[in-house]
Design a protein around this motif. Structure first.
Motif, short mmCIF file in Angstrom:
data_model
loop_
_atom_site.label_atom_id
_atom_site.label_comp_id
_atom_site.label_asym_id
_atom_site.label_seq_id
_atom_site.Cartn_x
_atom_site.Cartn_y
_atom_site.Cartn_z
N GLY A 62 0.85 -1.18 0.00
CA GLY A 62 0.00 0.00 0.00
C GLY A 62 0.88 1.22 0.00
O GLY A 62 2.09 1.13 0.19
N SER A 66 -1.71 4.07 4.12
CA SER A 66 -2.71 3.04 3.84
C SER A 66 -2.95 2.17 5.07
O SER A 66 -3.89 1.39 5.11
CB SER A 66 -2.26 2.19 2.66
OG SER A 66 -1.06 1.53 2.97
N TYR A 251 -5.71 0.06 1.27
CA TYR A 251 -5.99 1.45 0.90
C TYR A 251 -6.83 2.06 2.00
O TYR A 251 -7.87 1.50 2.38
CB TYR A 251 -6.74 1.50 -0.44
CG TYR A 251 -6.88 2.91 -0.99
CD1 TYR A 251 -5.82 3.53 -1.63
CD2 TYR A 251 -8.08 3.61 -0.86
CE1 TYR A 251 -5.93 4.81 -2.13
CE2 TYR A 251 -8.20 4.91 -1.36
CZ TYR A 251 -7.13 5.50 -1.99
OH TYR A 251 -7.23 6.78 -2.48
#
Lengths: 345, 343
Positions: A62, A66, A251
């Motif tokens: 990520g 994230s 995310y």
């Protein structure tokens, strides 16, 4: 690992592991970590569940913010509190819930059964202690290794991480080592008690590429030798493709897609994963090929958009994405995605 | 377009003196950060300067900008020698060469509004007259780099990393420079944002005919933006070639090792790829560099001559130059020495 290889014809990193996650070594359920700042609440980790099987390498990928590092820190309860707090979830490791343990019980796990390697080897090593003292500490504390055996163990560890001339390096201080060598010392410390799970948080981000390759190959060899599992936290998709068996893509504090390395790279099913892969510059690209970036900016974690957090940047977004948060659901077998839309190839 | 290169650097050397001991102040020796680097840059092209930390790539960029003292060598812009310009004479040069920095957080003054950050070069170089023209020009620049003009009253902390990098680019463009030196402009950014900025730099180049000296450690990023690439190691150029030639046919053992160290985001390709284990160890300290070829202690092809004689950069094919004894024809004297040493 053996039976997985038997029923999978191709022995590639992506396909060696495909087990029922219930039998995992580490099982994370609905983990939720928030940071509070006045009345503002930032959801760093927002209700994620995943598992790590014995012997496998799970990558958490990520971008900054994230929640990938916060996930790792939450597992060992290393979140600075306040302002951080784990407000929900369970982390089962070998049948025990790490989140219910007392500080003393947890101390027996940290550095012993679960070890961690951090990004910055200089700040993670103690500058006023020699390598010998730092390597010996986990063995004395956790394993009650006899004093006369400690030197031999330390030398053995330094040899395993391929530090040249270990006898003279043993009494050196961290500042006398280069960045790559310090990271090797960190790895040696992490391996001192032969942990069942190694958490490596961006272990090579601070290093040059030629050294990065050496360190990652070393980690791969050593985890394989010891049969340890590894959680590899990184932002580098290239590293993931080479070293991970399974991948969680994160995310805005959520896992948006999870699958084997092959599934994630060859059939990405979440628009964010697809976007990441397309925006990654590649060494094997055709000359000056244009990259396809993800438009827009990463979201403010304290003020997430409604519905799917990715929808403002998503080229496939429909009305439902703006209103409802998509759950992480199976797309195919253990390949999971959190997206309302069907992204075709 | 003319044949005179826009920027030409000849035998550039930047050495930093090290502090000696109290009693022997001159005993410190020096770090040869850049040691005899030559290259040229044509108008409208992008030259990539790549290498690992300590190879001298950033110092080269700084020296070209005259931001660090040059020990030896010459720097020419449009045929004019700028190596020894001083004080006020440097100012027009500063307008012609601008820099985009790596860290979008450290490169912007936190107490200045975006309007004034981007507009500062306009004031310094007196490029516009009047408040209205000033504001208009800043807003035009903001639009050019993909920032909303109504953000111009905000302060840097209100922007994300990618947006800050756009502000830095707008500021560099404000001076209407001929050359922009980009020092790791995307390495602090996330992948998705990195791609936005690379594309922006490419679009601006096409639109405005900019010339870039692109300093970076990431060979994959460089591939997407550069026409030619120069690989540096411990202050020396080891290989320089057109982008396509370098990536399809790297010749120097160091370039080959660098490429093999970079993983490709494709598990299928990765499972087949062997990481070249031949490159071991780390970059030696530039305070005490190895004799002969600086790469020889890590090179699998190294022979006796490599530890003794430094190779020179020579063209192997058109536009592709490499500094390695493997590609050097043996001179008569050398072959005599070799024969003598065997005998």
């Amino acid at each position: 690992m053996k039976d997985a290889v038997a029923n999978q014809p191709a022995n590639t990193p992506g396909e060696t592991m495909q087990k029922d996650p219930v039998g995992g070594l580490l099982q994370v359920e609905h983990l939720r970590t928030v940071f509070r700042q006045g009345r503002r609440e930032v959801k760093a980790v927002d209700g994620i569940s995943f598992s790590v099987n014995p012997g496998e390498t799970l990558a958490i990928v990520g971008e900054s913010g994230s929640g990938k590092s916060m996930t790792a820190m939450s597992l060992l309860r290393l979140i600075p509190s306040p302002p951080g707090e784990i407000i929900d979830g369970d982390v089962f490791f070998g049948g025990r819930n790490l989140l219910d343990m007392s500080e003393d019980e947890l101390r027996d796990v940290r550095g012993n059964e679960i070890a961690m390697i951090f990004q910055e080897p200089m700040t993670s090593l103690n500058p006023v202690l020699t390598v010998r003292q730092q390597l010996a500490e986990p063995m004395r504390v956790h394993r009650k290794v006899k004093e006369e055996d400690i030197e031999a163990r330390c030398l053995d560890l330094l040899r395993q991480v391929r530090i040249p001339d270990p006898e003279t390096r043993l009494d050196a201080y961290p500042h006398q080592f280069s960045g790559g060598m310090r990271q090797r010392v960190m790895i040696a410390m992490a391996l001192a008690c032969e942990p069942r799970l190694l958490i490596a948080d961006e272990p090579t981000t601070a290093l040059d590429v030629t050294v990065q390759a050496q360190i990652l190959e070393l980690l791969k060899d050593l985890t394989r030798q010891h049969g340890s599992s590894m959680i590899l936290i990184t932002h580098d998709l290239g590293v993931v493709a080479r070293y991970a068996d399974r991948i969680n893509v994160m995310y805005a504090g959520r896992i948006v897609e999870s699958g084997t390395a092959r599934e994630i790279f060859e059939q990405p099913r979440h628009p964010y994963t697809l976007g990441l892969i397309n925006s990654m510059p590649r060494l094997d690209a055709s000359e000056k090929a244009r990259l396809l970036p993800i438009e827009g900016q990463p979201p403010d974690l304290g003020n997430l958009p409604t519905g799917c957090a990715f929808h403002p940047r998503c080229p496939f977004a429909v009305d439902q994405c703006r209103q409802q948060d998509p759950p992480l659901e199976p797309y195919q077998g253990h390949h999971l995605k959190a997206c309302w839309v069907n992204v075709d190839d | 377009m003319t044949d005179t290169p826009l920027l030409e650097v000849r035998n550039l050397k930047v050495h930093f003196k090290l502090p000696g001991s109290l009693l022997r102040p001159r005993s410190g020796g020096s770090v040869k950060a850049v040691d005899g680097v030559s290259f040229h840059l044509k108008r409208g092209e992008t030259l990539g300067l790549v290498g690992e930390s300590g190879c001298g790539k950033s110092t080269t960029g700084m020296a070209v900008l005259r931001m660090t003292p040059v020990t030896d060598g010459e720097i020419h812009i449009d045929g004019e020698d700028i190596t020894h310009l001083k004080g006020r004479a440097l100012r027009p040069l500063r307008r012609r060469m601008q820099m985009i920095y790596q860290d979008p957080f450290g490169a912007l003054d936190p107490r200045m509004r975006v309007l004034d950050i981007i507009g500062e070069p306009l004031k310094v170089h007196k490029l516009v007259t009047g408040r209205k023209a000033y504001r208009q020009e800043v807003l035009r620049l903001m639009e050019l780099v993909g920032l909303l003009p109504d953000m111009c009253e905000r302060y840097p902390h209100e922007f994300s990393g990618g947006q800050r990098q756009r502000i830095g680019i707008a500021r560099a463009l404000a001076a209407q420079p001929d050359v922009i030196i980009c020092d790791e402009p995307v390495s602090a950014l996330d992948v998705s944002i990195q791609a936005q900025i690379i594309n922006l730099l490419k679009d601006l180049q096409e639109e405005l005919g900019l010339t870039y000296l692109f300093v970076a450690h990431d060979l994959a990023v460089v591939r997407h933006i550069c026409d030619r690439v120069m690989v540096m190691y411990l202050g020396h150029v080891v290989e320089v070639a057109d982008s396509e030639a370098l990536y399809t046919n790297p010749q120097h053992p160091y370039t080959q090792a660098l490429m093999s160290a970079i993983p490709i985001p494709d598990p299928r390709a990765e499972s087949r790829r062997e990481v070249d284990p031949s490159i071991e160890g780390e970059v030696p300290s530039p305070v005490n560099p190895p004799s002969g070829c600086p790469f020889h202690p890590r090179c699998k092809h190294a022979t006796e001559v490599c530890s003794r004689v430094a190779p020179t950069l020579r063209e192997t094919t058109d536009g592709h130059a490499v500094s390695c004894h493997l590609y050097e024809p043996e001179t008569e004297a050398e072959s005599l020495v070799r024969v003598a040493s065997i005998a």
